[in-house]
Motif scaffolding. Structure first.
Motif, mmCIF file in Angstrom:
data_model
loop_
_atom_site.group_PDB
_atom_site.id
_atom_site.type_symbol
_atom_site.label_atom_id
_atom_site.label_comp_id
_atom_site.label_asym_id
_atom_site.label_seq_id
_atom_site.Cartn_x
_atom_site.Cartn_y
_atom_site.Cartn_z
ATOM 1 N N SER A 1 -17.071 8.472 -5.200
ATOM 2 C CA SER A 1 -17.015 7.073 -4.795
ATOM 3 C C SER A 1 -17.342 6.926 -3.309
ATOM 4 O O SER A 1 -16.478 7.085 -2.452
ATOM 5 N N PHE A 2 -18.611 6.621 -3.019
ATOM 6 C CA PHE A 2 -19.000 6.391 -1.625
ATOM 7 C C PHE A 2 -18.418 5.077 -1.113
ATOM 8 O O PHE A 2 -18.185 4.911 0.083
ATOM 9 N N LYS A 3 -18.169 4.151 -2.028
ATOM 10 C CA LYS A 3 -17.559 2.872 -1.642
ATOM 11 C C LYS A 3 -16.174 3.103 -1.052
ATOM 12 O O LYS A 3 -15.788 2.476 -0.061
ATOM 13 N N LYS A 4 -15.405 4.014 -1.671
ATOM 14 C CA LYS A 4 -14.056 4.283 -1.172
ATOM 15 C C LYS A 4 -14.082 4.990 0.179
ATOM 16 O O LYS A 4 -13.119 4.897 0.945
ATOM 17 N N ILE A 5 -15.173 5.692 0.462
ATOM 18 C CA ILE A 5 -15.301 6.330 1.778
ATOM 19 C C ILE A 5 -15.482 5.278 2.857
ATOM 20 O O ILE A 5 -14.762 5.246 3.856
ATOM 21 N N ILE A 6 -16.451 4.390 2.654
ATOM 22 C CA ILE A 6 -16.797 3.423 3.712
ATOM 23 C C ILE A 6 -15.802 2.279 3.814
ATOM 24 O O ILE A 6 -15.769 1.572 4.825
ATOM 25 N N THR A 7 -14.986 2.078 2.764
ATOM 26 C CA THR A 7 -13.993 0.999 2.829
ATOM 27 C C THR A 7 -12.599 1.504 3.175
ATOM 28 O O THR A 7 -11.662 0.722 3.259
ATOM 29 N N ASN A 8 -12.471 2.819 3.370
ATOM 30 C CA ASN A 8 -11.175 3.362 3.754
ATOM 31 C C ASN A 8 -10.781 2.840 5.133
ATOM 32 O O ASN A 8 -11.589 2.883 6.066
ATOM 33 N N PRO A 9 -9.552 2.346 5.305
ATOM 34 C CA PRO A 9 -9.134 1.759 6.583
ATOM 35 C C PRO A 9 -9.281 2.705 7.773
ATOM 36 O O PRO A 9 -9.671 2.287 8.863
ATOM 37 N N VAL A 10 -8.972 3.980 7.568
ATOM 38 C CA VAL A 10 -9.074 4.951 8.665
ATOM 39 C C VAL A 10 -10.539 5.204 9.018
ATOM 40 O O VAL A 10 -10.892 5.340 10.192
ATOM 41 N N MET A 11 -11.409 5.258 8.003
ATOM 42 C CA MET A 11 -12.831 5.436 8.257
ATOM 43 C C MET A 11 -13.396 4.246 9.028
ATOM 44 O O MET A 11 -14.174 4.414 9.982
ATOM 45 N N ILE A 12 -12.992 3.041 8.632
ATOM 46 C CA ILE A 12 -13.441 1.831 9.340
ATOM 47 C C ILE A 12 -12.965 1.865 10.786
ATOM 48 O O ILE A 12 -13.724 1.561 11.719
ATOM 49 N N ALA A 13 -11.704 2.254 10.989
ATOM 50 C CA ALA A 13 -11.156 2.337 12.343
ATOM 51 C C ALA A 13 -11.919 3.352 13.183
ATOM 52 O O ALA A 13 -12.157 3.130 14.378
ATOM 53 N N SER A 14 -12.323 4.463 12.554
ATOM 54 C CA SER A 14 -13.085 5.495 13.267
ATOM 55 C C SER A 14 -14.459 4.978 13.677
ATOM 56 O O SER A 14 -14.907 5.201 14.806
ATOM 57 N N ILE A 15 -15.143 4.294 12.754
ATOM 58 C CA ILE A 15 -16.479 3.773 13.045
ATOM 59 C C ILE A 15 -16.423 2.745 14.164
ATOM 60 O O ILE A 15 -17.206 2.790 15.126
ATOM 61 N N VAL A 16 -15.476 1.809 14.063
ATOM 62 C CA VAL A 16 -15.315 0.798 15.108
ATOM 63 C C VAL A 16 -14.925 1.460 16.422
ATOM 64 O O VAL A 16 -15.410 1.079 17.502
ATOM 65 N N GLY A 17 -14.058 2.474 16.345
ATOM 66 C CA GLY A 17 -13.634 3.180 17.550
ATOM 67 C C GLY A 17 -14.783 3.877 18.253
ATOM 68 O O GLY A 17 -14.877 3.845 19.489
ATOM 69 N N VAL A 18 -15.680 4.518 17.491
ATOM 70 C CA VAL A 18 -16.849 5.180 18.078
ATOM 71 C C VAL A 18 -17.727 4.150 18.796
ATOM 72 O O VAL A 18 -18.215 4.398 19.913
ATOM 73 N N ILE A 19 -17.926 2.996 18.166
ATOM 74 C CA ILE A 19 -18.734 1.935 18.786
ATOM 75 C C ILE A 19 -18.102 1.463 20.094
ATOM 76 O O ILE A 19 -18.783 1.327 21.119
ATOM 77 N N VAL A 20 -16.791 1.246 20.057
ATOM 78 C CA VAL A 20 -16.074 0.795 21.261
ATOM 79 C C VAL A 20 -16.158 1.849 22.358
ATOM 80 O O VAL A 20 -16.333 1.523 23.540
ATOM 81 N N TYR A 21 -16.061 3.129 21.956
ATOM 82 C CA TYR A 21 -16.129 4.206 22.952
ATOM 83 C C TYR A 21 -17.491 4.256 23.632
ATOM 84 O O TYR A 21 -17.578 4.274 24.862
ATOM 85 N N PHE A 22 -18.552 4.274 22.847
ATOM 86 C CA PHE A 22 -19.889 4.419 23.438
ATOM 87 C C PHE A 22 -20.338 3.166 24.190
ATOM 88 O O PHE A 22 -21.043 3.267 25.192
ATOM 89 N N LEU A 23 -19.918 2.005 23.726
ATOM 90 C CA LEU A 23 -20.289 0.758 24.420
ATOM 91 C C LEU A 23 -19.277 0.382 25.500
ATOM 92 O O LEU A 23 -19.514 -0.543 26.272
ATOM 93 N N GLN A 24 -18.146 1.105 25.500
ATOM 94 C CA GLN A 24 -17.065 0.829 26.455
ATOM 95 C C GLN A 24 -16.662 -0.647 26.436
ATOM 96 O O GLN A 24 -16.584 -1.320 27.475
ATOM 97 N N VAL A 25 -16.432 -1.138 25.235
ATOM 98 C CA VAL A 25 -15.976 -2.523 25.056
ATOM 99 C C VAL A 25 -14.571 -2.646 25.645
ATOM 100 O O VAL A 25 -13.676 -1.871 25.271
ATOM 101 N N PRO A 26 -14.363 -3.572 26.566
ATOM 102 C CA PRO A 26 -13.040 -3.693 27.189
ATOM 103 C C PRO A 26 -11.989 -4.211 26.207
ATOM 104 O O PRO A 26 -12.234 -5.164 25.482
ATOM 105 N N ILE A 27 -10.847 -3.563 26.201
ATOM 106 C CA ILE A 27 -9.727 -3.977 25.357
ATOM 107 C C ILE A 27 -8.629 -4.530 26.267
ATOM 108 O O ILE A 27 -8.155 -3.812 27.157
ATOM 109 N N PRO A 28 -8.223 -5.782 26.081
ATOM 110 C CA PRO A 28 -7.172 -6.371 26.933
ATOM 111 C C PRO A 28 -5.891 -5.535 26.899
ATOM 112 O O PRO A 28 -5.554 -4.958 25.860
#
Length: 304
Positions: A149-176
């Motif tokens: 189930s590739f759907k369960k991989i990409i919809t897993n909450p921890v996987m989503i958090a990791s993907i968003v986290g990588v984006i925030v890290y490389f773009l250095q999006v400011p977090i209040p």
């Protein structure tokens, strides 16, 4: 470091015992523990993983991330091959020996041993583990490639958090700072809730069935000794230059069996009692095995 690890394990096992006693006495209902588990999976753990990526963007941290990503893949590949060579046709045992409790136990341990930044290093391993769980893991259990189930991989909450986290890290999006403080408060809930929920799952197991089942004792040796030693051999290649990565991944790869094994065993009509017994016993014996593995790693890696 070994003393810190042992101290944390004792604290965690005390919390685990509280969960088991509360479930046994009926202080909290089965439904309450299930809801706490959902809260843990969908809210607390993703927040902790995402917060781990809120580190400074620089060459050192980026190299840690890349090395962790590659080493996690190699380490898991070796562990899978060894597990398959040992258990061969026993798909559930292959799955159980590979799927460690690197989230609910691993994250609190690496934070206590190192700092919140260690979650940044651990996150690639968690991502690979979810990929293994819903691809190769499901296939060896069900013996049906269509069950992946590739759907369960990409919809897993921890996987989503990791993907968003990588984006925030490389773009250095400011977090209040207010948001960061909010996440910090939630992060503190991970260890107690995870251990209480895990402890509750052990409350109704028959000790007679657990203690006299040779399959349980075999799994203790494989999951807590054999596979961590092979993982240590892989990590030795990076221990000199990337000690934080090596020790963090060693925690993940020497942890006991993850609770998801019992859930998936039930879902796919496997031996749920055996899975639960193996989870309980590897968890209990990890208080001995993990400090010993760390002591051995200290001795070997100190002179590199």
């Amino acid at each position: 470091m070994t003393q810190i690890l042992l101290r944390q394990l004792i604290i965690m096992f005390s919390m685990l015992a509280i969960g088991a006693v509360m479930k046994r006495r009926g202080t909290m209902s089965e439904q309450t523990f299930k809801e706490l588990g959902v809260f843990l999976l969908y809210v607390i753990t993703p927040i902790v993983v995402f917060r781990g990526y809120l580190v400074e963007f620089n060459a050192v941290n980026t190299s840690y991330l890349i090395v962790s990503f590659l080493t996690s893949f190699v380490g898991l590949s070796v562990v899978i091959l060894i597990a398959y060579a040992i258990y061969r046709k026993d798909g559930l045992s292959v799955f159980a020996s590979v799927l460690t409790n690197s989230g609910f136990m691993g994250i609190p341990l690496v934070v206590a041993l190192f700092s919140q930044d260690a979650v940044f290093v651990l996150s690639p391993f968690l991502s690979w583990l979810f990929v293994v769980q819903w691809t190769l893991g499901i296939v060896v259990v069900t013996k049906d490639i269509k069950s992946m189930s590739f759907k369960k991989i990409i919809t897993n909450p921890v996987m989503i958090a990791s993907i968003v986290g990588v984006i925030v890290y490389f773009l250095q999006v400011p977090i209040p700072s207010l948001v960061n403080d909010f996440m910090s408060r939630f992060s503190a809930l991970l260890m107690p809730i995870a251990m209480i929920v895990l402890g509750s799952s052990f409350a109704n197991l028959s000790l007679k069935n657990v203690l006299f089942d040779l399959r349980v004792w075999a799994m203790i040796g494989v999951r807590l000794v054999v596979l961590p030693l092979f993982a240590m051999a892989v990590l030795t290649f990076i221990a000199k230059d990337y000690s934080l990565v090596a020790y963090t991944l060693l925690v993940a790869m020497s942890a006991p069996i993850g609770a998801n094994v019992a859930i998936l065993a039930q879902q796919y009509n496997q031996d749920t009692q055996l899975a639960a017994a193996q989870i309980m016993m590897t968890t209990l014996f990890s208080i001995i095995s993990m400090p010993l593995i760390f002591t051995l790693a200290d001795v070997l890696w100190r002179n590199l």
